[in-house]
Design an enzyme around this catalytic site. Structure first.
Site, PDB file in Angstrom:
ATOM      1  N   ARG A 156     -94.033-124.810  20.882  1.00 43.89           N
ATOM      2  CA  ARG A 156     -95.028-124.695  20.558  1.00 43.89           C
ATOM      3  C   ARG A 156     -94.888-123.563  19.142  1.00 43.89           C
ATOM      4  NH1 ARG A 156     -96.010-121.614  26.602  1.00 43.89           N
ATOM      5  NH2 ARG A 156     -93.534-121.380  26.012  1.00 43.89           N
ATOM      6  N   LYS A 213     -82.845-132.264  34.974  1.00 38.68           N
ATOM      7  CA  LYS A 213     -82.835-131.464  36.255  1.00 38.68           C
ATOM      8  C   LYS A 213     -83.518-129.879  36.192  1.00 38.68           C
ATOM      9  CE  LYS A 213     -79.285-129.586  37.851  1.00 38.68           C
ATOM     10  NZ  LYS A 213     -78.881-128.494  37.365  1.00 38.68           N
ATOM     11  N   HIS A 237     -75.842-134.577  33.755  1.00 44.34           N
ATOM     12  CA  HIS A 237     -74.667-134.564  33.178  1.00 44.34           C
ATOM     13  C   HIS A 237     -73.481-135.190  33.334  1.00 44.34           C
ATOM     14  CE1 HIS A 237     -74.111-130.666  33.585  1.00 44.34           C
ATOM     15  NE2 HIS A 237     -73.427-130.306  32.957  1.00 44.34           N
ATOM     16  N   LYS A 276     -69.646-137.467  32.158  1.00 38.07           N
ATOM     17  CA  LYS A 276     -68.421-136.774  31.882  1.00 38.07           C
ATOM     18  C   LYS A 276     -67.471-138.290  32.000  1.00 38.07           C
ATOM     19  CE  LYS A 276     -69.220-132.599  32.961  1.00 38.07           C
ATOM     20  NZ  LYS A 276     -69.275-131.113  32.297  1.00 38.07           N
ATOM     21  N   GLU A 291     -66.889-122.560  38.279  1.00 30.12           N
ATOM     22  CA  GLU A 291     -67.207-121.814  36.763  1.00 30.12           C
ATOM     23  C   GLU A 291     -66.815-121.027  36.971  1.00 30.12           C
ATOM     24  OE1 GLU A 291     -71.325-123.743  35.157  1.00 30.12           O
ATOM     25  OE2 GLU A 291     -72.132-123.614  37.170  1.00 30.12           O
ATOM     26  N   ASP A 323     -78.735-125.966  42.559  1.00 36.47           N
ATOM     27  CA  ASP A 323     -78.490-126.461  41.084  1.00 36.47           C
ATOM     28  C   ASP A 323     -76.664-127.347  41.172  1.00 36.47           C
ATOM     29  OD1 ASP A 323     -78.606-125.689  38.313  1.00 36.47           O
ATOM     30  OD2 ASP A 323     -77.024-124.357  38.863  1.00 36.47           O
ATOM     31  N   HIS A 335     -75.218-132.695  41.036  1.00 34.29           N
ATOM     32  CA  HIS A 335     -72.997-133.250  40.442  1.00 34.29           C
ATOM     33  C   HIS A 335     -72.876-133.161  41.927  1.00 34.29           C
ATOM     34  CE1 HIS A 335     -75.544-131.883  37.288  1.00 34.29           C
ATOM     35  NE2 HIS A 335     -75.469-130.238  37.282  1.00 34.29           N
ATOM     36  N   LYS A 371     -69.950-119.512  40.945  1.00 32.83           N
ATOM     37  CA  LYS A 371     -69.841-119.263  40.106  1.00 32.83           C
ATOM     38  C   LYS A 371     -68.994-117.717  39.962  1.00 32.83           C
ATOM     39  CE  LYS A 371     -73.624-120.663  38.045  1.00 32.83           C
ATOM     40  NZ  LYS A 371     -73.629-121.654  36.781  1.00 32.83           N
TER      41      LYS A 371
HETATM   42  P1  NDP Z   1     -85.508-122.940  27.475  1.00 31.04           P
HETATM   43  O1  NDP Z   1     -86.693-122.067  28.427  1.00 31.04           O
HETATM   44  O2  NDP Z   1     -84.558-122.053  26.727  1.00 31.04           O
HETATM   45  O3  NDP Z   1     -86.328-123.827  26.845  1.00 31.04           O
HETATM   46  C1  NDP Z   1     -87.817-124.159  26.882  1.00 31.04           C
HETATM   47  C2  NDP Z   1     -88.561-125.160  26.631  1.00 31.04           C
HETATM   48  O4  NDP Z   1     -89.535-125.654  26.591  1.00 31.04           O
HETATM   49  C3  NDP Z   1     -88.306-124.493  24.507  1.00 31.04           C
HETATM   50  O5  NDP Z   1     -88.067-125.170  23.796  1.00 31.04           O
HETATM   51  C4  NDP Z   1     -90.070-123.864  24.242  1.00 31.04           C
HETATM   52  O6  NDP Z   1     -90.562-123.892  23.636  1.00 31.04           O
HETATM   53  C5  NDP Z   1     -90.479-124.814  25.237  1.00 31.04           C
HETATM   54  N1  NDP Z   1     -92.240-124.677  25.933  1.00 31.04           N
HETATM   55  C6  NDP Z   1     -92.616-124.193  26.708  1.00 31.04           C
HETATM   56  N2  NDP Z   1     -93.639-124.168  27.179  1.00 31.04           N
HETATM   57  C7  NDP Z   1     -94.159-125.199  26.844  1.00 31.04           C
HETATM   58  C8  NDP Z   1     -94.911-126.137  26.393  1.00 31.04           C
HETATM   59  N3  NDP Z   1     -96.545-125.487  26.802  1.00 31.04           N
HETATM   60  N4  NDP Z   1     -95.254-126.789  25.498  1.00 31.04           N
HETATM   61  C9  NDP Z   1     -94.580-126.818  24.754  1.00 31.04           C
HETATM   62  N5  NDP Z   1     -93.663-126.213  24.508  1.00 31.04           N
HETATM   63  C10 NDP Z   1     -92.860-125.909  25.741  1.00 31.04           C
HETATM   64  O7  NDP Z   1     -85.131-123.955  28.974  1.00 31.04           O
HETATM   65  P2  NDP Z   1     -83.422-124.583  28.914  1.00 31.04           P
HETATM   66  O8  NDP Z   1     -83.707-125.337  27.386  1.00 31.04           O
HETATM   67  O9  NDP Z   1     -82.898-123.871  29.201  1.00 31.04           O
HETATM   68  O10 NDP Z   1     -83.894-125.514  30.090  1.00 31.04           O
HETATM   69  C11 NDP Z   1     -85.125-127.096  30.209  1.00 31.04           C
HETATM   70  C12 NDP Z   1     -84.551-127.822  30.792  1.00 31.04           C
HETATM   71  O11 NDP Z   1     -83.658-128.115  31.389  1.00 31.04           O
HETATM   72  C13 NDP Z   1     -84.672-126.802  32.656  1.00 31.04           C
HETATM   73  O12 NDP Z   1     -86.062-127.367  33.045  1.00 31.04           O
HETATM   74  C14 NDP Z   1     -84.112-126.724  32.842  1.00 31.04           C
HETATM   75  O13 NDP Z   1     -83.615-125.936  34.329  1.00 31.04           O
HETATM   76  C15 NDP Z   1     -83.755-127.442  32.512  1.00 31.04           C
HETATM   77  N6  NDP Z   1     -81.068-127.898  32.697  1.00 31.04           N
HETATM   78  C16 NDP Z   1     -80.965-126.851  32.214  1.00 31.04           C
HETATM   79  C17 NDP Z   1     -79.652-126.214  31.111  1.00 31.04           C
HETATM   80  C18 NDP Z   1     -79.026-125.678  30.109  1.00 31.04           C
HETATM   81  O14 NDP Z   1     -77.822-125.680  30.470  1.00 31.04           O
HETATM   82  N7  NDP Z   1     -80.302-124.424  29.993  1.00 31.04           N
HETATM   83  C19 NDP Z   1     -78.589-127.540  31.998  1.00 31.04           C
HETATM   84  C20 NDP Z   1     -79.380-128.344  32.898  1.00 31.04           C
HETATM   85  C21 NDP Z   1     -80.563-128.511  32.363  1.00 31.04           C
HETATM   86  P3  NDP Z   1     -91.755-122.813  22.928  1.00 31.04           P
HETATM   87  O15 NDP Z   1     -91.907-121.416  23.553  1.00 31.04           O
HETATM   88  O16 NDP Z   1     -92.074-122.233  20.989  1.00 31.04           O
HETATM   89  O17 NDP Z   1     -93.044-123.606  23.555  1.00 31.04           O
HETATM   90  C1  BG6 Z   2     -76.134-127.377  34.918  1.00 28.59           C
HETATM   91  C2  BG6 Z   2     -76.115-126.031  35.952  1.00 28.59           C
HETATM   92  O1  BG6 Z   2     -76.683-128.817  35.405  1.00 28.59           O
HETATM   93  O2  BG6 Z   2     -74.352-127.385  34.960  1.00 28.59           O
HETATM   94  C3  BG6 Z   2     -75.268-124.874  35.220  1.00 28.59           C
HETATM   95  O3  BG6 Z   2     -78.472-125.826  35.743  1.00 28.59           O
HETATM   96  C4  BG6 Z   2     -74.199-125.443  35.062  1.00 28.59           C
HETATM   97  O4  BG6 Z   2     -76.164-124.180  36.445  1.00 28.59           O
HETATM   98  C5  BG6 Z   2     -73.870-126.230  34.610  1.00 28.59           C
HETATM   99  O5  BG6 Z   2     -73.155-124.321  35.166  1.00 28.59           O
HETATM  100  C6  BG6 Z   2     -72.037-126.812  34.557  1.00 28.59           C
HETATM  101  O6  BG6 Z   2     -71.660-128.060  34.175  1.00 28.59           O
HETATM  102  P1  BG6 Z   2     -70.864-127.685  33.290  1.00 28.59           P
HETATM  103  O7  BG6 Z   2     -70.463-129.301  32.408  1.00 28.59           O
HETATM  104  O8  BG6 Z   2     -70.580-127.021  32.465  1.00 28.59           O
HETATM  105  O9  BG6 Z   2     -69.708-128.097  34.482  1.00 28.59           O
END
Ligand code: NDP
Ligand code: BG6
Length: 485
Positions: free
Chosen positions: A45, A145, A175, A179, A213, A232, A237, A337
């Site tokens: 956004r 996920k 993911h 690995k 972890e 999670d 996994h 964790k």
């Molecule tokens: P974040 O909160 O960091 O990012 C969310 C993203 O979505 C931002 O780019 C945000 O940008 C965008 N967004 C939110 N609302 C809208 C909207 N209405 N329209 C368009 N874009 C939008 O989350 P993560 O990147 O951490 O996680 C994303 C997904 O991946 C989640 O489901 C999470 O559970 C999953 N995940 C994350 C992991 C991680 O290590 N971070 C690992 C495994 C899975 P903006 O606000 O500018 O719109």
């Molecule tokens: C993600 C979980 O799917 O896997 C996290 O949402 C976790 O909580 C991560 O930390 C672990 O991944 P890795 O590759 O770092 O072991």
């Protein structure tokens, strides 16, 4: 050279995209694995122009893969960044998908939509893509996920996505399946004859799968507090690792051949009963403690976590795969964790020798496959200790993949992204697999919801609550670190 592509990352400014996806794509680019005209379109956004967004990606690369960036050099980084454009798009505004369509229509390339956003945005994105006619049969969609928080919600998400895309277009990411050592487990099991005769109930006493972890919940306190370790890590996994360990040899590496065998394992998991739920599950939550000499706070003091939260940060469980190969062999799974160290490993404990002709106790053979931090396979065996008499001592045969293979190892996201671009779904979950995994998990969630109560505390920096040692002790075994030399 792979096909030309347009990769649209919804949530392109998010943590996952910056920490994992762009670094993975950059590494693939450095290896010459991305089509030279392939484009990455980041959608979110915020209002940003391409240049400001590319600076953000560049900073992320320097932060998360500094040595790759240094060795690749500025020109390579610049070439990678030039692939990226930024599109300000509110995923909930159906009108805004027109701009996306316009940019995609200019080209003849493989289109991939990567949903790197929370699942609450999936309906809006799928609806927007459908309304703009972007769900053509040759597009692919990648789902991050968590895919739901229980059986019902995961089914709703899958119904929704499959209302717009065919199953063959859908890539559900886990993911861990990308690995290197998980791939190696397939190689070890199905590229060698040595282990197969032993890989069953006649020779294996128990199997242990651990993903420990050292980190806490970091910046994801709010997400984690409504999720917990079971959803999670276990539902996806750990169950995937269990499937790769326990499955029958597939007839080929074709996506459906592998996924059919994994599905059979999920369907063979012993159903929970009230008694087994009470006896075979341990849930814990970290308290304050010392981790590598540093004091770290309790889970309930982490940012985004509710005071008095009853969310589990640790799970250990015992289950069984009810089929001819594995009946009666306990499978112990655990994850947590803020544990003593970061360690993901699979341990196969073999039966003890039926009769000893030596002094002292003979430790049963153990095969330990470590996924991280290092990638190795160790076979623990008994050998004669030097000196008088026939005293045996445990030693191990060690295969360290880093020593053997000098090539750079692909990161899990790198492999999986390349697989999506190539259309190889072997390492992605099919709907029926996801469904079977949730079906097995649901009674646990229901049990905890009905039971209430709070998880058992464990000190940060430890290996979890003592109850998890009792879980293995009841089965006449112990966790791998408790058996270490
Ligand atoms: P974040 O909160 O960091 O990012 C969310 C993203 O979505 C931002 O780019 C945000 O940008 C965008 N967004 C939110 N609302 C809208 C909207 N209405 N329209 C368009 N874009 C939008 O989350 P993560 O990147 O951490 O996680 C994303 C997904 O991946 C989640 O489901 C999470 O559970 C999953 N995940 C994350 C992991 C991680 O290590 N971070 C690992 C495994 C899975 P903006 O606000 O500018 O719109
Ligand atoms: C993600 C979980 O799917 O896997 C996290 O949402 C976790 O909580 C991560 O930390 C672990 O991944 P890795 O590759 O770092 O072991």
């Amino acid at each position: 050279m792979d096909n030309n592509f347009d990769l649209v990352i919804f949530g392109g400014t998010g943590d996952l995209a910056l920490r994992k996806l762009y670094p993975a794509l950059f590494m693939a680019d450095c290896d010459g694995r991305l089509h030279r005209e392939g484009r990455i379109i980041a959608a979110a956004r915020q209002t940003l122009d391409d240049s400001a967004f590319r600076t953000r990606v560049s900073e992320a690369l320097s932060r998360f893969i500094p040595s790759m960036v240094t060795s690749a050099g500025e020109a390579r980084v610049a070439a990678f960044l030039s692939r990226i454009t930024y599109l300000a798009l509110d995923a909930t505004n159906v009108e805004q998908y027109r701009a996306l369509k316009a940019s995609l229509n200019e080209r003849d390339s493989q289109t991939v939509f990567y949903l790197s956003v929370g699942p609450s945005l999936f309906p809006a994105i799928v609806g927007g893509l459908k309304a703009a006619d972007l769900n053509t049969p040759d597009t692919r969609i990648v789902l991050e996920k968590p895919l739901g928080r229980d059986l019902v919600s995961s089914r709703e998400i899958n119904d929704l996505v499959l209302g717009a895309f065919a199953e063959s277009q859908v890539y559900r990411i886990d993911h861990y399946l990308g690995k290197e050592t998980v791939q190696n487990l397939l190689a070890l099991r199905f590229g060698n004859t040595l282990l197969e005769p032993l890989w069953n109930r006649s020779w294996v006493r128990d199997v242990q799968i651990t993903i420990a972890e050292a980190v806490g919940v970091e910046t994801r306190g709010e997400f984690y507090d409504s999720t917990g370790a079971f959803r999670d890590m276990v539902q996806n996994h750990l169950l995937n690792l269990l499937c790769i360990t326990a499955m029958e040899p597939p007839s080929s590496l074709d996506p459906d051949a592998v996924r059919d065998e994994k599905l059979q394992v999920l369907r063979s998991l012993k159903p929970w009963t009230r008694e087994s739920l009470r006896e075979n599950l341990v849930r814990g939550q970290y308290r304050a403690g010392l981790l590598r000499g540093e004091q770290v706070p309790a889970y309930t003091s982490e940012q985004g976590v509710a005071a008095g939260s009853a969310t589990e940060t640790y799970v250990a469980l015992r289950t069984e795969v009810g089929n001819w190969r594995w009946a009666g062999v306990p499978f112990y799974l655990r994850t947590g964790k803020r544990m003593a160290e970061r360690r993901a490993e699979l341990v196969i404990n073999f039966n003890p020798p039926p009769h000893s002709i030596f002094e002292g106790v003979l430790a049963p053979n153990r095969l330990v496959i470590t996924l991280q931090p290092e990638e190795s396979v160790r076979l623990y065996t008994m050998a004669k200790a030097p000196g008088d008499g026939m005293r045996l001592r445990e030693v191990f045969l060690d295969l360290d993949f880093h020593e053997f293979f000098r090539e750079r190892r692909q990161d899990a996201y790198e492999r999986l992204l390349l697989d999506v671009l190539r259309g190889n779904a072997t390492l992605f979950m099919r709907r029926d697999e996801a469904d079977a995994a949730w079906r097995w998990c649901q009674p646990v969630l229901d049990f905890w919801a009905a039971e209430g109560g709070t998880p058992i505390g464990y000190a940060a920096g430890s290996w979890g609550p003592p109850a998890s040692s009792r879980l293995t002790a009841v089965g006449g075994t112990a966790w791998h670190e408790e058996l270490q030399l």
